[in-house]
Design an enzyme around this catalytic site. Structure first.
Site, mmCIF file in Angstrom:
data_model
loop_
_atom_site.group_PDB
_atom_site.id
_atom_site.type_symbol
_atom_site.label_atom_id
_atom_site.label_comp_id
_atom_site.label_asym_id
_atom_site.label_seq_id
_atom_site.Cartn_x
_atom_site.Cartn_y
_atom_site.Cartn_z
ATOM 1 N N HIS A 161 0.852 -1.190 0.000
ATOM 2 C CA HIS A 161 0.000 0.000 0.000
ATOM 3 C C HIS A 161 0.887 1.240 0.000
ATOM 4 O O HIS A 161 1.833 1.328 0.773
ATOM 5 C CB HIS A 161 -0.874 -0.005 1.249
ATOM 6 C CG HIS A 161 -1.997 0.976 1.218
ATOM 7 N ND1 HIS A 161 -1.805 2.326 1.267
ATOM 8 C CD2 HIS A 161 -3.339 0.794 1.143
ATOM 9 C CE1 HIS A 161 -2.978 2.940 1.240
ATOM 10 N NE2 HIS A 161 -3.918 2.029 1.165
ATOM 11 N N LYS A 593 -15.632 2.827 -7.130
ATOM 12 C CA LYS A 593 -15.182 3.821 -8.110
ATOM 13 C C LYS A 593 -16.112 3.844 -9.316
ATOM 14 O O LYS A 593 -16.358 4.886 -9.919
ATOM 15 C CB LYS A 593 -13.739 3.504 -8.530
ATOM 16 C CG LYS A 593 -13.122 4.500 -9.489
ATOM 17 C CD LYS A 593 -11.610 4.385 -9.475
ATOM 18 C CE LYS A 593 -11.131 3.027 -9.887
ATOM 19 N NZ LYS A 593 -11.296 2.789 -11.351
#
Length: 934
Positions: A161, A593
């Protein structure tokens, strides 16, 4: 008067709270004051009064903004034109406060739990103790429990990440500060070796201040592999075996005849080094490094524990009896000095055989090896058998108390970690598979233009190939760089399976899976590498084929795709070879998204319902893998609530879930945190599997219909902004640091799967991270307010419709969790700060076109939340987060203002390396402070 150092990080201007609330939180505030005072002293001593004064002024002004005594623009002017050399220590100071505030909050949670336990209060939800009471009250049938928990698995899967940029030194120093604060919690003033605790805190905070928070060069995958593995010696190697033993013992004591949890229920996984979807830096060498480094970590632990056990189990045969099995094991070590110490000799045999194993399968060798010229273990089961012999002998001869200590932990560790430590998932995008398979089929003369085939033709061709043992290519095949690289990676995975065992690479995940042929293309790659063979009587399929359904449309079609695959006799044979078990991954990030918060959450719920029914009808066991990020916009939020909010039958004893970035550190950085968070995953999994937690009963279908309606409205509202508003992409790129996430040295993976300006091709992590940095938090709420308002309407039935939503909020965990998570995001958003970021958009008309819509929807969503829940406070159901927001959010204010200032300079062509570093530091600081920002 000059500012005092003890005021540097002391909260001022308390909100109205009850006396009880103040008393409950005062110890945490005291911890924050102590750590803040030490940090303030350190800053002043190291950087002088001028720097300290600037930081103190920023702190005071930030709290004045919160009390509405000054306008934000006044604070922003403090940083106008600031020299980058002066900005860096300000950013670092507020970043360090966020890190230290995390420590204080974690310690406070431990304090509150201890208070509850000391008061004799019932165990709190999300603890295993509370779960066991619920199971006892349910009076469950042993046979049903055994069936539900057959093959049970809870797997947190660690992923790389870009917001987890802390260096190991920072990580370790934070852990030591936590331990010192824990000693203070017990009332101690000195450590065990007599050191003054406050002085030690000063020493470690000074170390923090003098240590660079982040690397200056772009992270390599090798760095990310190291970062992911450090959680094992920090916590997992100790905690996971202990928790597995605790859960097994608790369940077996309740249902002693059910033979529960024959395999460890808690087994971790990883994506780091195997996830090559859009990451060209993953290679065959990286796969070998990731699997080899994991195995090295496991062997290092085993050697350390065996060395300690040899010292501890010093019993003499002159004083104790031993079993025949133990004596036979010990006889393989003919050392005269230990002739009367059978346990030591037996353990040295184990140690020596494990050393031989390490030299046979590891690329680098751990310390504490013992070379006695013995044969290697072929499998972890052989190692376990020898340790079991030691255990059985101890128990049979009055030494159970010895068996229950270090040896028990080591036996549990071997059962769960084997030779591989954690399973490395492989992942690639379906488009890549199609391109590579087309090339292989053309080279082999099977079909010259695979891409031109229809879906039915592709499935027929692929199934025919999978039914044969014939490879498509040989060693001399002339392939493109892409095809050769992909094949080499899969061959590296095959090597790991052969060397470390099938658990080393348990799954092959297909990103953007949209058809049966997408699944069969991955299967053909596995076959080519020798990881799949269902052509004969002894089918071989050690690696699971896992479709990942990501977009709203793919989630809606997921069960149909799975059913079509299972209708193929050949694919059904693959599933049969895996015990009639199949895993499906659900993408929280890309669905959000694609369609927005509410539409994505409901599409996921509907997909799970459909997949559960499909699996039941097909007679297979379904395991769902939840691709959740840390933030709510990527499926985050409290894990316990999220798991209980799953539809009936969706958990079914098994749960795999991604854990990402700074959230990993917040959950698993040290043993107590890890124990608590792993316990939460297990508690929720057991409850969701064995109890009725949906609560809708016969009224499920009407509730589902309401959510169908709401999700459609929310998706339209979201699409109107994100997909249909002219210039939205330009606004997003200008008003957030999304471009800098890619340009600066954050993470090893590009921010987009391919060069594009499309939102659809942008990775979900930078999409969410960018909105959280600018404090809009758009993926966690946008479109929901409009959906609720439109649904309720203003007609004669509006009151009735509102009552429907209020009733669902009270009765349905899914709906309550959706609203609760959304409220957390709204509480962390700050459109006053977001307005500052909007000023980075030069096109004034575009700025107002987009930002005005965001402002309106934000207000509408808060208004609807209050109307449905009846709560004026967004965080009424989350007092811990409310405390966090109150205590720390004013300290984020300078980070946001400085980020805007430095972004403006960077984009105007300022090439000062300190400007770039400052932007990166603000990103890291905000991610650390928000704790689940990406």
């Amino acid at each position: 008067m000059p500012p005092t150092t003890d005021s540097l990080l002391e909260p001022i201007g308390a909100v109205q709270r009850t006396q009880v609330g103040r008393e409950a939180t005062e110890p945490m505030r005291e911890d924050i004051r102590l750590l803040g005072a030490i940090l303030g002293d350190t800053v002043r001593e190291q950087n002088g009064d001028e720097t300290f004064g600037l930081i103190e002024q920023a702190r005071v002004e930030s709290f004045r903004v919160r009390r509405s005594e000054i306008d934000r623009s006044e604070l922003a002017r403090l940083f106008d034109g600031i020299d980058a050399r002066h900005a860096i220590p300000v950013i670092r100071a507020f970043t360090h406060f966020a890190l230290l505030a995390n420590v204080a909050e974690d310690i406070h949670r431990e304090r509150r739990r201890a208070v509850h336990e000391a008061a004799g209060e019932p165990p709190q939800n999300s603890t295993l103790a509370a779960t066991y009471l619920k199971l006892d009250d349910a009076d469950l049938d042993a046979k049903e429990v055994a069936e539900a928990l057959d093959g049970a698995l809870v797997a947190p899967v660690i992923t790389a990440h870009p917001t987890e940029t802390r260096r190991r030194t920072v990580f370790d120093t934070q852990h030591r500060i936590t331990e010192l604060m824990r000693m203070r919690l017990r009332g101690l003033t000195h450590t065990e070796d007599g050191r003054d605790i406050e002085r030690e805190l000063r020493r470690h905070i000074l170390t923090l201040w003098q240590t660079a928070l982040i690397r200056l060069s772009r992270l390599k995958i090798s760095d990310e592999i190291e970062t992911g593995l450090r959680y094992y010696p920090a916590a997992f190697l100790d905690v996971i075996p202990r928790v597995n033993a605790e859960v097994r013992a608790a369940l077996q004591s309740r249902w002693p005849d059910a033979d529960l949890l024959r395999e460890p229920i808690l087994r971790p996984g990883s994506w780091i080094g195997g996830d090559r979807d859009g990451n060209p830096n993953v290679t065959a060498e990286i796969v070998r490094m990731a699997t080899g480094s994991a195995a090295f970590t496991a062997f290092t632990h085993y050697f350390t524990e065996l060395t300690a056990l040899e010292q501890e189990l010093s019993m003499s045969v002159r004083l104790v009896h031993v079993s025949e099995e133990l004596a036979a094991l010990a006889d393989a070590c003919a050392e005269p000095a230990r002739a009367d110490e059978p346990y030591r000799r037996a353990l040295r045999v184990v140690h020596a055989r494990l050393t031989a194993t390490a030299r046979q399968i590891l690329d680098r060798q751990p310390e504490h090896q013992l070379d006695l010229g013995m044969t290697a273990y072929e499998t972890p089961a052989e190692l376990s058998a020898d340790l079991d012999a030691v255990d059985a002998s101890l128990r049979a001869n009055g030494s159970a108390v010895l068996a229950d200590d270090r040896l028990a932990r080591l036996r549990e560790a071997v059962r769960v970690f084997g030779f591989h430590l954690s399973g490395l998932d492989m992942r690639q995008n379906s488009d890549m598979h199609e391109e590579v398979i087309a090339e292989l089929l053309a080279w082999a003369g099977v079909h010259a233009d695979y891409a031109s085939l229809s879906e039915d033709e592709r499935v027929e061709l692929l199934a025919a190939e999978l039914a044969t043992r014939r490879p498509l290519i040989g060693p001399g095949a002339q392939l493109s760089e892409l095809a050769r690289k992909e094949l080499d990676i899969v061959f590296a995975a095959a090597r790991a399976v052969h060397v470390f065992g099938p658990a080393a690479v348990p799954n092959y995940i297909i990103s953007m899976c949209q058809s049966v042929s997408d699944m069969l293309e991955a299967a053909l790659l596995l076959k080519e590498a020798g990881l799949l063979d269902v052509s004969g009587e002894n089918p071989y399929a050690p690696v699971g084929i896992v479709p990942l359904f990501e977009t709203i449309d793919d989630l809606q079609r997921g069960s149909a795709i799975m059913q079509a695959a299972l209708d193929l006799p050949l694919y059904r044979a693959i599933v049969a070879a895996r015990g009639d078990s199949h895993e499906v991954m659900l993408g929280y990030s890309d669905s959000n998204k694609d369609g927005g918060y509410l539409a994505a959450n409901w599409a996921l719920y509907r997909a799970e319902l459909d997949l559960v029914e499909m699996a039941r009808a097909a007679g297979i066991r379904l395991r769902l893998f939840h691709g959740r990020g840390g933030t709510v916009g990527r499926g985050g939020g409290p894990s316990y609530d999220a798991i209980l909010a799953q539809p009936p039958g969706a958990v079914n004893g098994s749960l795999r879930i991604t854990e990402q970035g700074e959230v990993i550190g917040a959950k698993y950085a040290e043993p107590r945190l890890a124990h608590r968070n792993l316990e939460t995953l297990l508690a929720a999994t057991l409850e969701a599997t064995l109890l009725d937690v949906e609560g809708l009963g016969d009224e499920a279908e009407p509730a589902y219909a309401v959510l169908d309606d709401l999700a459609a409205r929310a998706q339209r509202a979201y699409a109107e902004l994100v997909h249909d508003t002219p210039g939205f992409v330009d606004y997003f790129k200008a008003s957030t640091p999304v471009s800098e996430i890619g340009a600066l040295n954050i993470g090893s993976r590009p921010t987009s799967r391919k060069p594009t300006t499309s939102i659809s091709d942008l990775r979900a992590i930078p999409w969410v991270l960018a909105w959280s940095q600018s404090r809009v938090m758009l993926p966690g709420w946008y479109g929901t307010g409009t959906a609720f308002e439109d649904y309720i309407g203003d007609g004669p039935d509006s009151d009735a419709r509102l009552k429907v939503l209020q009733d669902l909020y009270r009765r349905w965990p899914f709906f309550a969790t959706v609203l609760s998570n959304m409220a957390q995001v709204l509480a962390k958003s700050d459109l006053g700060l977001a307005a500052r970021y909007s000023e980075l958009v030069d096109d004034v008309e575009l700025r107002h076109r987009v930002f005005d819509k965001i402002v309106d929807e934000h207000a509408r969503t808060i208004r609807m939340h209050k109307l449905i829940t009846g709560q004026d406070d967004l965080l009424a159901d989350n007092p811990a987060l409310a405390r966090s927001v109150f205590n720390r959010f004013p300290y984020l204010e300078p980070l946001n203002h400085l980020q805007v200032e430095l972004l403006r300079r960077y984009r105007s062509g300022d090439e000062d390396e300190l400007v770039q570093r400052g932007i990166l530091l603000t990103m890291s600081g905000l991610a650390t402070a928000l704790r689940n920002s990406g």
